[in-house]
Design a protein around this motif. Structure first.
Motif, PDB file in Angstrom:
ATOM      1  N   PHE A  23       1.018  -1.091   0.054  1.00  0.00           N
ATOM      2  CA  PHE A  23       0.136   0.176  -0.090  1.00  0.00           C
ATOM      3  C   PHE A  23       0.608   1.167  -0.142  1.00  0.00           C
ATOM      4  N   ILE A  24       2.100   1.321   0.824  1.00  0.00           N
ATOM      5  CA  ILE A  24       2.628   2.278   0.606  1.00  0.00           C
ATOM      6  C   ILE A  24       3.418   2.703  -0.810  1.00  0.00           C
ATOM      7  N   LEU A  25       3.562   1.578  -1.470  1.00  0.00           N
ATOM      8  CA  LEU A  25       4.057   1.610  -2.896  1.00  0.00           C
ATOM      9  C   LEU A  25       3.208   2.090  -3.640  1.00  0.00           C
ATOM     10  N   GLN A  26       1.918   1.686  -3.548  1.00  0.00           N
ATOM     11  CA  GLN A  26       0.803   2.292  -4.298  1.00  0.00           C
ATOM     12  C   GLN A  26       0.723   3.521  -4.072  1.00  0.00           C
ATOM     13  N   GLY A  27       0.822   4.081  -3.042  1.00  0.00           N
ATOM     14  CA  GLY A  27       0.768   5.507  -2.408  1.00  0.00           C
ATOM     15  C   GLY A  27       1.796   6.275  -3.061  1.00  0.00           C
ATOM     16  N   LEU A  28       3.110   5.673  -3.054  1.00  0.00           N
ATOM     17  CA  LEU A  28       4.186   6.655  -3.634  1.00  0.00           C
ATOM     18  C   LEU A  28       4.007   6.619  -5.154  1.00  0.00           C
ATOM     19  N   TYR A  29       3.327   5.561  -5.728  1.00  0.00           N
ATOM     20  CA  TYR A  29       2.775   5.787  -6.933  1.00  0.00           C
ATOM     21  C   TYR A  29       1.893   6.862  -7.484  1.00  0.00           C
ATOM     22  N   GLN A  30       0.892   6.997  -6.790  1.00  0.00           N
ATOM     23  CA  GLN A  30      -0.151   7.968  -6.702  1.00  0.00           C
ATOM     24  C   GLN A  30       0.665   9.334  -6.542  1.00  0.00           C
ATOM     25  N   TRP A  31       1.468   9.457  -5.570  1.00  0.00           N
ATOM     26  CA  TRP A  31       1.985  10.655  -5.267  1.00  0.00           C
ATOM     27  C   TRP A  31       3.016  11.214  -6.363  1.00  0.00           C
ATOM     28  N   ARG A  32       3.792  10.179  -6.896  1.00  0.00           N
ATOM     29  CA  ARG A  32       4.541  10.521  -7.978  1.00  0.00           C
ATOM     30  C   ARG A  32       3.840  11.012  -9.411  1.00  0.00           C
ATOM     31  N   VAL A  33       3.086   9.808  -9.801  1.00  0.00           N
ATOM     32  CA  VAL A  33       2.550   9.958 -11.038  1.00  0.00           C
ATOM     33  C   VAL A  33       1.126  10.822 -10.959  1.00  0.00           C
ATOM     34  N   GLY A  34       0.198  10.484 -10.016  1.00  0.00           N
ATOM     35  CA  GLY A  34      -0.901  11.230 -10.036  1.00  0.00           C
ATOM     36  C   GLY A  34      -0.898  12.557  -9.429  1.00  0.00           C
ATOM     37  N   GLY A  35       0.102  12.935  -8.656  1.00  0.00           N
ATOM     38  CA  GLY A  35       0.206  13.993  -7.772  1.00  0.00           C
ATOM     39  C   GLY A  35      -0.822  14.339  -6.808  1.00  0.00           C
ATOM     40  N   ALA A  36      -1.097  12.925  -6.236  1.00  0.00           N
ATOM     41  CA  ALA A  36      -1.960  12.893  -4.952  1.00  0.00           C
ATOM     42  C   ALA A  36      -0.894  13.455  -3.603  1.00  0.00           C
ATOM     43  N   ASP A  37      -1.629  14.049  -2.671  1.00  0.00           N
ATOM     44  CA  ASP A  37      -0.927  14.365  -1.585  1.00  0.00           C
ATOM     45  C   ASP A  37      -1.125  13.428  -0.468  1.00  0.00           C
ATOM     46  N   GLU A  38      -0.421  13.581   0.479  1.00  0.00           N
ATOM     47  CA  GLU A  38      -0.222  12.677   1.590  1.00  0.00           C
ATOM     48  C   GLU A  38      -1.662  12.325   2.252  1.00  0.00           C
ATOM     49  N   ALA A  39      -2.277  13.137   2.465  1.00  0.00           N
ATOM     50  CA  ALA A  39      -3.582  13.172   3.027  1.00  0.00           C
ATOM     51  C   ALA A  39      -4.788  12.684   2.224  1.00  0.00           C
TER      52      ALA A  39
END
Length: 160
Positions: free
Chosen positions: A26-42
């Motif tokens: 889930f961390i890896l998926q979150g980091l992917y969303q953060w890098r590729v999709g621009g999602a923030d931590e929240a």
């Protein structure tokens, strides 16, 4: 691999994933969303618990590690960049995320043996990354571990 070996491998039941392994996914998926999709931590922290299987993950590890990786992103990239053959930005989002996670754990989770951290990173890269991405991840994290965990790496291994 022979047909018989493939069949035997396919018939072998998969070992259940630990709560930490699930959290790392889930961390890896979150980091992917953060890098590729621009999602923030929240946004990542709000979305992850809604995902199937998150209830079996180590939530505290997920939250602390995701926050730590994002907060220390620049320092982690500097560590990783010293050991890669191209610009960090040229890495695939999966390799980059696995390396960030592995590097963070090597630096901030001394209670977890370096071999476990590297093995978990390799498994993530195999499951989510390109064909040989796990080999690259292994090589880079070995170099980081040689610096960050030099004493642990020199210690004699207990036989099992």
């Amino acid at each position: 691999m022979s047909k018989a070996a493939q069949t035997a491998k396919a018939a072998k039941p998969a070992k259940p994933k630990s709560a930490r392994r699930r959290a790392r996914e889930f961390i890896l998926q979150g980091l992917y969303q953060w890098r590729v999709g621009g999602a923030d931590e929240a946004a990542i922290e709000a979305y992850a618990p809604e995902t199937e299987g998150f209830d079996k993950a180590d939530r505290a590890f997920f939250t602390a590690t995701l926050r730590g990786v994002i907060a220390q992103h620049e320092a982690l990239v500097a560590q990783i960049s010293a050991h890669i053959d191209r610009a960090y930005e040229e890495l695939s989002p999966i390799e980059a995320g696995v390396l960030l996670l592995g590097c963070f754990e090597l630096l901030h989770h001394p209670e977890t043996p370096y071999r476990v951290i590297i093995n978990e990173a390799i498994e993530l890269a195999k499951a989510f990354g390109g064909t040989d991405g796990h080999k690259y991840v292994n090589g880079v994290l070995d170099k980081i571990a040689a610096q960050a965990r030099a004493q642990e790496m020199r210690a004699p291994q207990s036989g099992g």
